[in-house]
Design an enzyme around this catalytic site. Structure first.
Site, PDB file in Angstrom:
ATOM      1  N   GLU A   1      80.343 115.325 121.933  1.00  0.00           N
ATOM      2  CA  GLU A   1      80.325 114.251 121.245  1.00  0.00           C
ATOM      3  C   GLU A   1      79.869 112.976 121.479  1.00  0.00           C
ATOM      4  O   GLU A   1      79.924 111.941 120.904  1.00  0.00           O
ATOM      5  CB  GLU A   1      81.954 114.106 120.763  1.00  0.00           C
ATOM      6  CG  GLU A   1      82.672 115.091 120.116  1.00  0.00           C
ATOM      7  CD  GLU A   1      84.072 114.890 119.811  1.00  0.00           C
ATOM      8  OE1 GLU A   1      84.531 113.893 120.134  1.00  0.00           O
ATOM      9  OE2 GLU A   1      85.112 115.818 119.665  1.00  0.00           O
TER      10      GLU A   1
ATOM     11  N   LYS B   1      90.579 117.705 108.289  1.00  0.00           N
ATOM     12  CA  LYS B   1      89.224 118.297 108.613  1.00  0.00           C
ATOM     13  C   LYS B   1      88.957 119.506 107.611  1.00  0.00           C
ATOM     14  O   LYS B   1      89.850 120.294 107.415  1.00  0.00           O
ATOM     15  CB  LYS B   1      89.126 119.148 110.048  1.00  0.00           C
ATOM     16  CG  LYS B   1      89.362 118.023 111.218  1.00  0.00           C
ATOM     17  CD  LYS B   1      89.596 118.726 112.459  1.00  0.00           C
ATOM     18  CE  LYS B   1      89.463 117.691 113.480  1.00  0.00           C
ATOM     19  NZ  LYS B   1      89.800 118.463 115.135  1.00  0.00           N
TER      20      LYS B   1
END
Length: 417
Positions: free
Chosen positions: A200, A332
């Site tokens: 990330e 999500k």
């Protein structure tokens, strides 16, 4: 009609980890949409199945042979009908036949195609004229746990949250400066630090759990002083990843400590109080609704957020609502499969006072749709890293949306409790 689906095209592409994933194009009479599926490394056990047996190749075959013929001729404007058709084609509760990521890519591509058919941006099509608030960016700055390698903090993510910013551009500017400052501080603190980053884009360093807190606190305070607004921070504990059921303990390897559930609760409360944490995600294992509820009752001015706890599921969220487990929820879409399913969860959360946090996955693509979902559904936070390429795609899209809205743009109502 301009929104009638004419064709679906599926292909294999790669995410930021170099893993295979599926991308789908939805083509209407006068529009086009494209979406690619992400993949999480830390996954809740209640998430849908990503792909059918045979993986991405089999998923593409199912789009070509099974799904495209069923959706051709339907109207992309009717998102619920499209998503219900995907459920009917699959015939299971967890998308094990066509794959949750297959459903995700089709669902999001369909929404974009419908918006495009009406010459609208996605957030306008989904949210209408009322969609004019920007989320605060929750940015991963230090990685630990399953997102790191070697000696690193047990807590999975240390996250900057510049909740004093008055614009999204200001907030993202703060996060980039905090990220850079943390890199400088880590160079001074750890002789072995070599500038390594996680999937990330967060820093990976050989420091323990508490040292990471000190670095985060210092960086956020200094940048907040420089920019003259409050830059808070939070954590994603991802506690399920180091909960050992047989021992009934949380194993903190970097500290050489084991904590039972009561000790974990006290540890979380100490961290919230000492570092004024604005956000705490998954502080307990994914089935411990009671501890989430107790932490929510005892903590002040902090969002207690469930990811693995809820997995974007209305059923699991309802379980939490009954006992006030948490006050925020990670959204999500690929955890649950379709946009319609995720929208129902967002609406249920908002109805009961939970803040919805739209989130990336650690293995992501340059797909930008979640930026539009955060604006369309008035979500106060978007969790999507700080600097890595797949994250920048989403963050820059939010800067564009803010610029497009002009004087109508405002920051979302973030209820730091």
């Amino acid at each position: 009609m301009s929104s009638i689906i004419e064709d679906l095209i599926a292909r294999k592409i790669f995410n930021n980890r170099g893993e295979e994933t599926i991308e789908v194009d939805v083509i209407t009479a006068s529009g086009f949409g494209r979406a690619a599926a992400p993949a999480g490394k830390s996954r809740g056990k209640a998430e849908v199945v990503y792909y059918p047996q045979g993986g991405v190749e089999q998923a593409i075959k199912k789009v070509d042979d099974l799904i495209a013929p069923e959706l051709a001729g339907l109207n992309a404007d009717f998102q619920e009908e499209i998503d219900n058709t995907l459920h009917e084609i699959d015939g299971t509760t967890d998308f094990k036949n066509i794959g949750g990521n297959t459903a995700f890519a089709i669902s999001l591509a369909n929404a974009e195609a419908a918006a495009n058919s009406h010459n609208l941006l996605l957030f306008q099509f989904l949210g209408g004229n009322a969609a004019n608030s920007l989320p605060y960016p929750l940015g991963n700055c230090i990685s630990g746990g399953q997102h790191a390698r070697g000696k690193s903090p047990d807590i999975q993510e240390y996250l900057a949250l510049p909740h004093g910013a008055e614009s999204f551009l200001e907030a993202q500017t703060a996060n980039t400066q905090i990220h850079k400052k943390i890199g400088d501080l880590l160079k001074k603190k750890s002789t072995s630090f070599n500038g390594g980053k996680s999937d990330e884009g967060a820093w990976i360093a050989n420091i323990d759990t508490i040292d990471a807190f000190e670095v985060m606190a210092k960086a956020c305070e200094e940048v907040g002083n420089e920019l003259d607004f409050e830059c808070g921070f939070g954590i994603d504990v991802a506690a399920s990843s180091f909960w050992k059921p047989k021992e009934e303990k949380y194993i903190y390897e970097s500290e050489g400590k084991k904590r039972d559930t009561a000790e974990q609760l006290e540890f979380m409360l100490e961290l919230i109080e000492k570092y004024h944490l604005a956000y705490v995600e998954d502080p307990f294992n994914e089935d411990d609704f009671d501890s989430f509820a107790e932490l929510t009752r005892k903590s002040k001015n902090s969002l207690i957020c469930g990811d693995d706890l809820f997995t974007t599921s209305t059923e699991r969220l309802n379980n939490g609502i009954k006992i006030n487990a948490g006050n925020a929820i990670i959204i999500k879409v690929n955890q649950i499969g379709t946009l319609t399913d995720a929208t129902e969860t967002i609406e249920l959360a908002q109805l009961h006072g939970y803040d919805a946090v739209v989130s990336h996955r650690s293995g992501d693509t340059c797909d930008w749709h979640i930026a539009h979902l955060a604006v369309a559904y008035k979500c106060p936070i978007i969790k999507t890293g700080v600097v890595e390429g797949a994250r920048i795609a989403k963050l820059n899209e939010l800067i564009r949306i803010e610029h497009f809205l002009g004087n109508r743009a405002k920051m979302a109502d973030l209820k730091i409790r």
